[in-house]
Each structure stands twice: as structure tokens, then as C-alpha cells.
Scaffold this motif. Structure first.
Motif, mmCIF file in Angstrom:
data_model
loop_
_atom_site.group_PDB
_atom_site.id
_atom_site.type_symbol
_atom_site.label_atom_id
_atom_site.label_comp_id
_atom_site.label_asym_id
_atom_site.label_seq_id
_atom_site.Cartn_x
_atom_site.Cartn_y
_atom_site.Cartn_z
ATOM 1 N N GLU A 173 0.846 -1.204 0.000
ATOM 2 C CA GLU A 173 0.000 0.000 0.000
ATOM 3 C C GLU A 173 0.882 1.255 0.000
ATOM 4 O OE1 GLU A 173 -3.511 2.175 2.627
ATOM 5 O OE2 GLU A 173 -2.383 0.522 3.502
ATOM 6 N N GLN A 200 2.254 1.872 -3.442
ATOM 7 C CA GLN A 200 1.277 2.392 -4.400
ATOM 8 C C GLN A 200 0.929 3.847 -4.114
ATOM 9 O OE1 GLN A 200 0.366 0.829 -7.006
ATOM 10 N NE2 GLN A 200 -1.304 2.087 -7.762
ATOM 11 N N GLU A 201 0.613 4.135 -2.849
ATOM 12 C CA GLU A 201 0.094 5.462 -2.498
ATOM 13 C C GLU A 201 1.189 6.473 -2.157
ATOM 14 O OE1 GLU A 201 -2.994 5.499 -3.068
ATOM 15 O OE2 GLU A 201 -3.369 3.344 -3.025
ATOM 16 N N THR A 225 -2.165 10.843 8.222
ATOM 17 C CA THR A 225 -1.456 10.471 6.994
ATOM 18 C C THR A 225 -0.075 11.109 6.980
ATOM 19 O OG1 THR A 225 -3.555 10.310 5.823
ATOM 20 C CG2 THR A 225 -1.601 10.535 4.479
#
Length: 320
Positions: A129, A132-133, A142
């Protein structure tokens, strides 16, 4: 970075690539195709999966690369008891009774995920993840990862006991799947000679994070002619059994083909391959040069191919 034109910038990239190869060559003997693939991945802003038996200098390559490119580097040894928080980081209660986020090893420019198939799917997914992000979410907050961000994962193809093979959907996140082979007799002689004496090599820093990001955006600006674009996309489309463009071999030997991400990486990889070769636009040869490591892990052979000993590489070469 002040270049008067994209052409001048591509020349600078090609020159930097040669110097990086030269520096890495002081430490890594042979493995030319592997070094090339890893550098293309970095300049294309992709990730790389290295598959090879232990002792083929995978860790040494990444360490050397981080030094030459002046990037921060962390190595994570994947084990069955590794938790997602061991990679991403976790929140701890500080002395002032507030939660503080302690960053995990994923917060560096280059992350070496050693033996990624040794850890459970939950931990694999946490890393994939982040790949990808390019962000990490912990406790509702975040955190952006440093740029450039590049994951190099290794897999040992022999010992499959107690491993968790990466599912096809997650393998798709890697731009390249590079197979490492044993060195030749002459190369192994040089390796043994260099590593059994007191010899220390001081490596020069060729590029930095800012320059790498500049070259990553330069690669995307490189123009591609329509026929090369069509060739790259048709190469990926032909691998899909049961579709109009599928070849006879594909229908016979494959149960699954490459998705649209393969087409994107074929074009990006061809652009980068052309640039490091000193060309200002890719041609069909550039697409072919990078097709195998891009398609290898995106197509799934059926039982018939395995029974007849037909390799993934043979199927890919037939598509050319």
C-alpha cells in the motif's frame, strides 16, 4: 536544475547513467542486466522485485546504489512474525501524555524488503500500500513518504516451505521482476579475489534526490511515436487468452494475461531505456529490451505449459 533543453537534459541523464554504472562496477562484479533494470526502475519511478538464490549480492547492490545516488536507505528482513507496525511505524504515548508517531524503516528513499515472501499477507499488504500510495496512514493520520521512494524486494526461489508467495495482484505493483543468475567462472574469480583481501572502495556520489526527481519527470516528457505506443500496448494485449489479439501460443499455454499497468510500464521503461542509451525517443527495440522483466510476473502459465516445460520467457519472446 538548469538545462537549456530536454535534449541537453537527456544527454546529462545518459552521462550520469554511465558514471553510476562505473561506480557500481567497483563493488559489483557482472550482473549488468540487473543493475540496468534497477536503475531504469528508479528513473521510471517504479519498484523492482529481485528473484535469486542467496549470496548473489542483492543487498550489496542496493547498499551501493544508495551511496552512489546519495539516498537514505533501510533494509527490512521479512520474517513470519513481522508486523505492519514494524515497517510503517507506530504511535507511542509520550511523557507529555500525547501520542507521538515513531516512523518505521519505510520512511527512507530506498527500502530493501529482504525475502518479502517470508512474511504473512497482512504485512506484505502494508508495504505494498505504501508503494502504491507513497503515503502511510497510522491512527487516522497520513504521513507522506520521502521522495524519491523506491522499494526493492527480494525473493528466494528455492526454499518454499513456510513462505507466503505474493498474489498476482500484488506482484503487479512491481515494475520489474528481475531474475538473478549465478556469475560466470571469470566473474566469480574476480568476486573471490576482491572480497578475500583488505580492500576498501570509496564511492563517489553521482546524483542526489532532487536530480533523480528531475530525471523522473524528464522521462515522462520524452515523446513516443504512435507506432511504438501501439507496439507496446499490443504486446500487453496479446498476452490475454481468449481475446481478439491473443496468439495461438497464448490461448494454449496461458490462463491469465497482463493488465493495463503492463502497457504503461512498457512505454515508461522504453522511454527510460532510450534516454540512458543516448536516444531522444524510444523505438521498438527499446520496448523489446525491457519487455521480459515487465511481463514475466504478469502472465500466468496453465498446467499444459508447465507439463510441456514451456517457460514464461519463451512465450514472451514468441510475441515479438
Amino acid at each position: 536544475m538548469a538545462y537549456s533543453s530536454d535534449i541537453e537534459a537527456i544527454d546529462a541523464l545518459s552521462e550520469s547513467y554511465k558514471r553510476i554504472r562505473q561506480e557500481i562496477g567497483q563493488v559489483i562484479v557482472g550482473q549488468d542486466d540487473v543493475v540496468k533494470s534497477v536503475l531504469i526502475s528508479i528513473f521510471s519511478n517504479g519498484h523492482c522485485l529481485l528473484v535469486g538464490v542467496p549470496g548473489l549480492a542483492k543487498t550489496l547492490l542496493v547498499n551501493t546504489l544508495a551511496q552512489v545516488l546519495d539516498l537514505s536507505y533501510n533494509r527490512v528482513q521479512f520474517t513470519p512474525d513481522l508486523m505492519p507496525s514494524d515497517i510503517l511505524g507506530s504511535e507511542i504515548l509520550g511523557e507529555d501524555r500525547t501520542f507521538k508517531f515513531l516512523k518505521g524503516p519505510v520512511f527512507s528513499n530506498i527500502v530493501l524488503a529482504d525475502e518479502i515472501n517470508r512474511t504473512p499477507p497482512k504485512t506484505q499488504a502494508a508495504l505494498l500500500e505504501a508503494m502504491q500510495e507513497k503515503i502511510v496512514t497510522v491512527g487516522g493520520n497520513t504521513y507522506p513518504l520521502p521522495r524519491p521512494f523506491f522499494v526493492l524486494a527480494t525473493q528466494n526461489p528455492i526454499e518454499q516451505e513456510g513462505t507466503y508467495p505474493l498474489p498476482e495482484a500484488q506482484l503487479d505493483r512491481f515494475m520489474f521482476n528481475v531474475m538473478l543468475s549465478y556469475p560466470s567462472f571469470e566473474e566469480e574469480l574476480r568476486v573471490v579475489k576482491n572480497t578475500t583481501i583488505n580492500k576498501s572502495v570509496s564511492l563517489q556520489k553521482i546524483l542526489n534526490a532532487e536530480q533523480i526527481q528531475y530525471f523522473q519527470s524528464l522521462i515522462r516528457n520524452i515523446p513516443v511515436t504512435d507506432h511504438v505506443l501501439e507496439y507496446a500496448v499490443s504486446l500487453a494485449v496479446k498476452t490475454r487468452p481468449g481475446t481478439a489479439m491473443a496468439t495461438e501460443e497464448v490461448n494454449k499455454y496461458l490462463s491469465w494475461g497482463a493488465g493495463p499497468r503492463a502497457s504503461q510500464y512498457l512505454v515508461l521503461g522504453a522511454k527510460c531505456h532510450a534516454a540512458i542509451s543516448g536516444k531522444y525517443s524510444p523505438d521498438i527495440e527499446d520496448v523489446r529490451a525491457i519487455a521480459e522483466p515487465i511481463l514475466r510476473h504478469r502472465i500466468v502459465r496453465n498446467y499444459k505449459a508447465e507439463a510441456e516445460g514451456i517457460s514464461t520467457e519463451q512465450i514472451i519472446r514468441k510475441l515479438f
